[in-house]
Design a protein around this motif. Structure first.
Motif, mmCIF file in Angstrom:
data_model
loop_
_atom_site.group_PDB
_atom_site.id
_atom_site.type_symbol
_atom_site.label_atom_id
_atom_site.label_comp_id
_atom_site.label_asym_id
_atom_site.label_seq_id
_atom_site.Cartn_x
_atom_site.Cartn_y
_atom_site.Cartn_z
ATOM 1 N N ALA A 1 47.148 27.884 -10.325
ATOM 2 C CA ALA A 1 46.565 29.049 -9.426
ATOM 3 C C ALA A 1 46.429 30.632 -9.887
ATOM 4 N N VAL A 2 47.286 30.522 -11.129
ATOM 5 C CA VAL A 2 46.556 32.510 -11.342
ATOM 6 C C VAL A 2 45.912 32.560 -12.623
ATOM 7 N N VAL A 3 44.355 32.615 -12.601
ATOM 8 C CA VAL A 3 43.934 33.005 -13.400
ATOM 9 C C VAL A 3 42.749 34.043 -13.246
ATOM 10 N N ALA A 4 42.888 34.764 -14.771
ATOM 11 C CA ALA A 4 42.379 35.959 -14.471
ATOM 12 C C ALA A 4 40.887 36.122 -15.925
ATOM 13 N N ASP A 5 40.425 36.704 -15.587
ATOM 14 C CA ASP A 5 40.043 37.241 -16.698
ATOM 15 C C ASP A 5 39.872 38.833 -17.791
ATOM 16 N N GLY A 6 39.160 39.412 -18.618
ATOM 17 C CA GLY A 6 40.046 40.213 -19.447
ATOM 18 C C GLY A 6 39.045 41.401 -19.041
ATOM 19 N N LEU A 7 38.831 41.737 -17.873
ATOM 20 C CA LEU A 7 38.690 42.842 -17.344
ATOM 21 C C LEU A 7 39.727 44.407 -17.573
ATOM 22 N N GLY A 8 40.445 43.497 -16.977
ATOM 23 C CA GLY A 8 41.892 44.421 -17.160
ATOM 24 C C GLY A 8 42.250 45.224 -18.114
ATOM 25 N N MET A 9 41.677 43.978 -19.184
ATOM 26 C CA MET A 9 42.590 44.331 -20.629
ATOM 27 C C MET A 9 41.320 45.255 -21.949
ATOM 28 N N LEU A 10 39.858 45.608 -20.863
ATOM 29 C CA LEU A 10 38.668 46.531 -20.984
ATOM 30 C C LEU A 10 39.601 47.912 -20.836
ATOM 31 N N VAL A 11 39.943 47.964 -20.248
ATOM 32 C CA VAL A 11 40.372 48.833 -19.098
ATOM 33 C C VAL A 11 41.421 49.224 -19.714
ATOM 34 N N GLU A 12 43.210 48.904 -19.911
ATOM 35 C CA GLU A 12 43.830 49.293 -20.882
ATOM 36 C C GLU A 12 43.718 49.243 -22.167
ATOM 37 N N GLN A 13 42.729 48.452 -23.178
ATOM 38 C CA GLN A 13 42.231 49.178 -24.305
ATOM 39 C C GLN A 13 41.641 50.425 -23.900
ATOM 40 N N ALA A 14 41.091 50.508 -23.507
ATOM 41 C CA ALA A 14 40.456 51.690 -22.919
ATOM 42 C C ALA A 14 41.722 53.401 -22.768
ATOM 43 N N ALA A 15 42.996 53.092 -21.668
ATOM 44 C CA ALA A 15 43.921 53.985 -21.650
ATOM 45 C C ALA A 15 44.812 54.454 -22.506
ATOM 46 N N GLU A 16 45.120 53.204 -23.272
ATOM 47 C CA GLU A 16 45.636 53.407 -24.717
ATOM 48 C C GLU A 16 45.003 54.132 -26.185
ATOM 49 N N SER A 17 43.771 53.397 -25.879
ATOM 50 C CA SER A 17 42.571 54.880 -26.623
ATOM 51 C C SER A 17 42.986 56.165 -26.429
ATOM 52 N N PHE A 18 42.562 56.723 -24.701
ATOM 53 C CA PHE A 18 42.742 57.805 -24.633
ATOM 54 C C PHE A 18 43.992 58.800 -24.696
ATOM 55 N N PHE A 19 45.016 57.880 -24.229
ATOM 56 C CA PHE A 19 46.808 58.663 -24.931
ATOM 57 C C PHE A 19 46.170 58.918 -26.614
ATOM 58 N N LEU A 20 46.218 57.962 -26.871
ATOM 59 C CA LEU A 20 46.125 58.292 -28.678
ATOM 60 C C LEU A 20 44.969 59.608 -28.447
ATOM 61 N N TRP A 21 44.545 59.378 -28.425
ATOM 62 C CA TRP A 21 43.532 60.981 -28.576
ATOM 63 C C TRP A 21 43.634 62.101 -27.753
ATOM 64 N N ARG A 22 44.231 62.226 -26.446
ATOM 65 C CA ARG A 22 44.495 63.073 -25.226
ATOM 66 C C ARG A 22 46.348 63.625 -25.353
ATOM 67 N N GLY A 23 46.698 62.623 -25.679
ATOM 68 C CA GLY A 23 48.317 62.441 -25.519
ATOM 69 C C GLY A 23 48.783 62.145 -24.478
ATOM 70 N N VAL A 24 47.580 62.139 -22.557
ATOM 71 C CA VAL A 24 48.280 61.806 -22.081
ATOM 72 C C VAL A 24 48.027 60.071 -21.300
ATOM 73 N N ARG A 25 48.551 60.096 -20.161
ATOM 74 C CA ARG A 25 48.177 58.109 -20.230
ATOM 75 C C ARG A 25 47.805 57.833 -18.454
ATOM 76 N N PRO A 26 46.306 57.795 -18.939
ATOM 77 C CA PRO A 26 44.991 57.836 -17.828
ATOM 78 C C PRO A 26 46.046 56.687 -16.454
ATOM 79 N N HIS A 27 46.580 56.470 -15.477
ATOM 80 C CA HIS A 27 46.338 55.314 -14.076
ATOM 81 C C HIS A 27 45.446 54.806 -14.282
ATOM 82 N N THR A 28 45.943 53.041 -14.158
ATOM 83 C CA THR A 28 44.329 52.989 -14.536
ATOM 84 C C THR A 28 44.013 51.769 -13.652
ATOM 85 N N ARG A 29 44.724 51.600 -12.490
ATOM 86 C CA ARG A 29 44.756 50.982 -11.573
ATOM 87 C C ARG A 29 42.537 50.665 -10.115
ATOM 88 N N ALA A 30 43.028 52.166 -9.896
ATOM 89 C CA ALA A 30 41.868 52.444 -9.807
ATOM 90 C C ALA A 30 40.748 52.079 -10.084
#
Ligand code: ATR
Length: 277
Positions: A236-265
């Motif tokens: 029933a629940v099937v997902a692709d890796g687009l969310g993973m792409l955005v979340e890995q980017a958010a974690e990099s952004f956090f590492l560089w800037r010390g700020v965690r962006p919201h990812t949903r939008a």
């Protein structure tokens, strides 16, 4: 302005500049983020030139994640475990290497898809770089069992042996696809490169426990063969890796800037763009 970039070859297709521009706008961080094409034999020189020009950090994509691992002066434990680096930060005169891919996967599963991994039975398909990068972050979630299955069984066994000491209470097991027959799982993650050849891993029937999730690390306009096979199997629940792409980017952004962006939008915008082709 503070400068960041994604370095790869090819790199023109990368969604990272778009994602990081959205994060910067949302968090009010003054930075620019570009795409940087490095010659196949010129990764270190490209990084050095970017750094000399005042660059503060890089995301690293295909085929340079092992080069970035070798180049880093210091590594995070998760980069060490992954054996690959997707994020470089130039700080205090040295090069820090991190790997946010596995963390991005776990965040997508747990936060975007609302899937608790603790106590679950997880099947990880593949034993290459993508699978290796996911292992430590998955084990940290303390699943009941984590089975690594691969077309070439010996690579799965090698990978499981490498992570044996980090498995704690998780039953960590490796096998071939055929040997999965008779087992079922709550979460099945495709970390193979099969989708690149428009194929699905050749899996036995009955792998999905009732209510299971099928997750492909790849993404695209159309569902991958693995995702389509899971749907045919009644998942029933099937997902692709687009969310993973955005979340890995958010974690990099956090590492560089010390700020965690919201990812949903950002994820929703990206999904629309990809659906439009
Ligand atoms: P990556 O870094 O993307 O993981 P890799 O190290 O080349 O790339 O690993 C590719 C993975 O996809 C391997 O697990 C590979 O299986 P083998 O070890 O048997 O080669 C797997 N893979 C690639 N094509 C596949 C296919 N058509 N069916 C099943 N597995 C496949």
């Amino acid at each position: 302005m503070d400068r960041y970039a994604v370095v790869g070859n090819p790199v023109a297709h990368s969604k990272s500049p778009l994602i990081h521009a959205a994060f910067a706008a949302q968090t009010g961080q003054a930075l620019v983020y570009e795409a940087l094409l490095a010659p196949l034999d010129g990764f270190a020189a490209t990084v050095a030139a970017f750094r000399a020009a005042g660059g503060l950090g890089l995301n690293v994509t295909v085929p340079f994640k092992l080069d970035a691992f070798a180049l880093a002066d210091r590594l995070s434990p998760r980069a060490e475990a992954a054996g690959a680096v997707n994020t470089l930060a130039f700080e205090r005169g040295d090069i820090y290497g991190d790997n946010t891919d596995g963390c991005g996967l776990v965040r997508d599963l747990t936060q975007n898809l609302g899937w608790s991994l603790s106590g679950r039975r997880i099947l990880l398909l593949g034993a290459g770089g993508a699978a290796r990068g996911a292992l430590l972050p998955l084990l940290i979630e303390q699943p009941a069992a984590l089975v690594i299955a691969n077309r070439t069984e010996s690579r799965a066994v090698e990978l499981a042996d490498r992570f044996r000491t980090q498995a704690r209470d998780t039953l960590l097991h490796a096998c071939s696809f055929d040997a999965l027959s008779g087992s079922s799982f709550d979460v099945v993650i495709n970390a193979t490169a099969a989708s690149l050849a428009a194929q699905s891993p050749a899996l036995p029937e009955g792998l999905y426990a009732p209510g299971a999730l099928a997750y492909d690390m790849m993404y695209g306009k159309d569902e991958t063969p693995f995702m389509r096979a899971a749907r045919s199997a009644g998942v029933a629940v099937v997902a692709d890796g687009l969310g993973m792409l955005v979340e890995q980017a958010a974690e990099s952004f956090f590492l560089w800037r010390g700020v965690r962006p919201h990812t949903r939008a950002v994820l929703a915008t990206l999904r629309t763009l990809i659906d439009q082709g």
